[in-house]
Design a protein around this motif. Sequence first.
Motif, PDB file in Angstrom:
ATOM      1  N   MET A 101      10.842   0.141  -4.933  1.00 11.89           N
ATOM      2  CA  MET A 101      11.366  -1.116  -4.443  1.00 11.89           C
ATOM      3  C   MET A 101       9.952  -1.691  -3.876  1.00 11.89           C
ATOM      4  O   MET A 101       9.726  -3.114  -4.190  1.00 11.89           O
ATOM      5  N   LYS A 102       9.455  -0.939  -3.024  1.00 12.74           N
ATOM      6  CA  LYS A 102       8.256  -1.485  -2.267  1.00 12.74           C
ATOM      7  C   LYS A 102       6.955  -1.695  -3.147  1.00 12.74           C
ATOM      8  O   LYS A 102       6.397  -2.632  -2.993  1.00 12.74           O
ATOM      9  N   VAL A 103       6.756  -0.955  -4.223  1.00 10.71           N
ATOM     10  CA  VAL A 103       5.762  -1.328  -5.160  1.00 10.71           C
ATOM     11  C   VAL A 103       5.907  -2.449  -5.943  1.00 10.71           C
ATOM     12  O   VAL A 103       5.209  -3.401  -6.063  1.00 10.71           O
ATOM     13  N   ILE A 104       7.253  -2.656  -6.323  1.00  9.69           N
ATOM     14  CA  ILE A 104       7.533  -4.060  -7.299  1.00  9.69           C
ATOM     15  C   ILE A 104       7.290  -5.062  -6.143  1.00  9.69           C
ATOM     16  O   ILE A 104       6.700  -6.281  -6.580  1.00  9.69           O
ATOM     17  N   THR A 146      -6.001  -0.183  -5.822  1.00 15.76           N
ATOM     18  CA  THR A 146      -5.652   0.379  -4.741  1.00 15.76           C
ATOM     19  C   THR A 146      -4.149   0.760  -4.820  1.00 15.76           C
ATOM     20  O   THR A 146      -3.755   1.796  -4.279  1.00 15.76           O
ATOM     21  N   LEU A 147      -3.416  -0.210  -5.159  1.00 14.71           N
ATOM     22  CA  LEU A 147      -1.837  -0.080  -5.248  1.00 14.71           C
ATOM     23  C   LEU A 147      -1.449   0.894  -6.307  1.00 14.71           C
ATOM     24  O   LEU A 147      -0.683   1.708  -5.938  1.00 14.71           O
ATOM     25  N   ARG A 148      -2.288   1.077  -7.480  1.00 16.04           N
ATOM     26  CA  ARG A 148      -2.105   2.178  -8.273  1.00 16.04           C
ATOM     27  C   ARG A 148      -2.298   3.402  -7.690  1.00 16.04           C
ATOM     28  O   ARG A 148      -1.479   4.427  -7.915  1.00 16.04           O
ATOM     29  N   PHE A 149      -3.327   3.553  -7.123  1.00 17.49           N
ATOM     30  CA  PHE A 149      -3.794   4.856  -6.545  1.00 17.49           C
ATOM     31  C   PHE A 149      -2.810   5.126  -5.470  1.00 17.49           C
ATOM     32  O   PHE A 149      -2.440   6.671  -5.468  1.00 17.49           O
ATOM     33  N   GLU A 150      -2.448   4.391  -4.627  1.00 18.12           N
ATOM     34  CA  GLU A 150      -1.438   4.732  -3.447  1.00 18.12           C
ATOM     35  C   GLU A 150      -0.138   5.018  -4.072  1.00 18.12           C
ATOM     36  O   GLU A 150       0.449   5.830  -3.586  1.00 18.12           O
ATOM     37  N   THR A 151       0.346   4.521  -4.908  1.00 10.02           N
ATOM     38  CA  THR A 151       1.553   4.740  -5.567  1.00 10.02           C
ATOM     39  C   THR A 151       1.725   6.130  -6.215  1.00 10.02           C
ATOM     40  O   THR A 151       2.529   6.866  -6.024  1.00 10.02           O
TER      41      THR A 151
END
Length: 281
Positions: A152-155, A213-218
Amino acid sequence: MATGSSSYGIEQRRKGCYYEWMSLQAKHILDLKEALLNHHGSSDDHKLGELVGKILNDFKKYAEKRSELSNRSCSSYLTPSWNSALENGLLWMGGCRPSSFVRVIYALCGSQAETQLSQYLLDIDENVKVNHGVFMSDLTATQLAKINELHMKVIEKEDKVTKKSASLQENVADMPIAIAAYAMDLVDGNVVVKDALDKHEEGMAALMGEADTLRFETLRKIVEVITPVQAAEFLLAGKRLHVSLHEWGRVREEGSFGCARAEDATAARGGTGRSKRSATC
């Protein structure tokens, strides 16, 4: 002429960076398969954890290198020439959507749950003993809750990046670009327009960096939630999907271009029907 040669050189470096990454992906797949095959219990979790950590670090290095190469222009990363049309149609900010990582976990859970059920029924009906091992379907309720919360947070973060990208795209139809395009019959070296386009490229490059960055953090947060063996299975599935999409796209384009070439050849000969080859496409 020098500018053209320089641009060509940068494009070749970007393409080389991508193919180096794809080569590393293939190595990762082999390493993960071997590690999972040789995994015989929690005593091997440390080795798997080290491999997973190395793979995440390799992705981070690739994203950093890609960011360096996109400083002058990131347009080629949004629709890469080295990708097939299929792959480019699935891109989000120069890569896959981070939320798709979670969807891979959901897919593995469903698929492996069905496999376990089939194996269980096989054990009962035919008294066949199967080595069940550790599956992604063994995720606990706590793990699933954390992954769902992360999803949910990633979306939500994806939506914010998408909105920023939409704003940048809308700016192209704003001053000074739109007015200059209307006023000029021919494209010339308008400094104002050049500066505006450069600013647009810089904005898109920054967004692509934010998306990476979002890809890596996910990925990192998913790996923190699941066990080392589950993380290895998850990374293996994701990398196989990436490599497979690249290959499927290439094969589909070769087939389409083969059809087009066959039809063009028939037309050139003055034929009224399709060739035998094109008829099968």
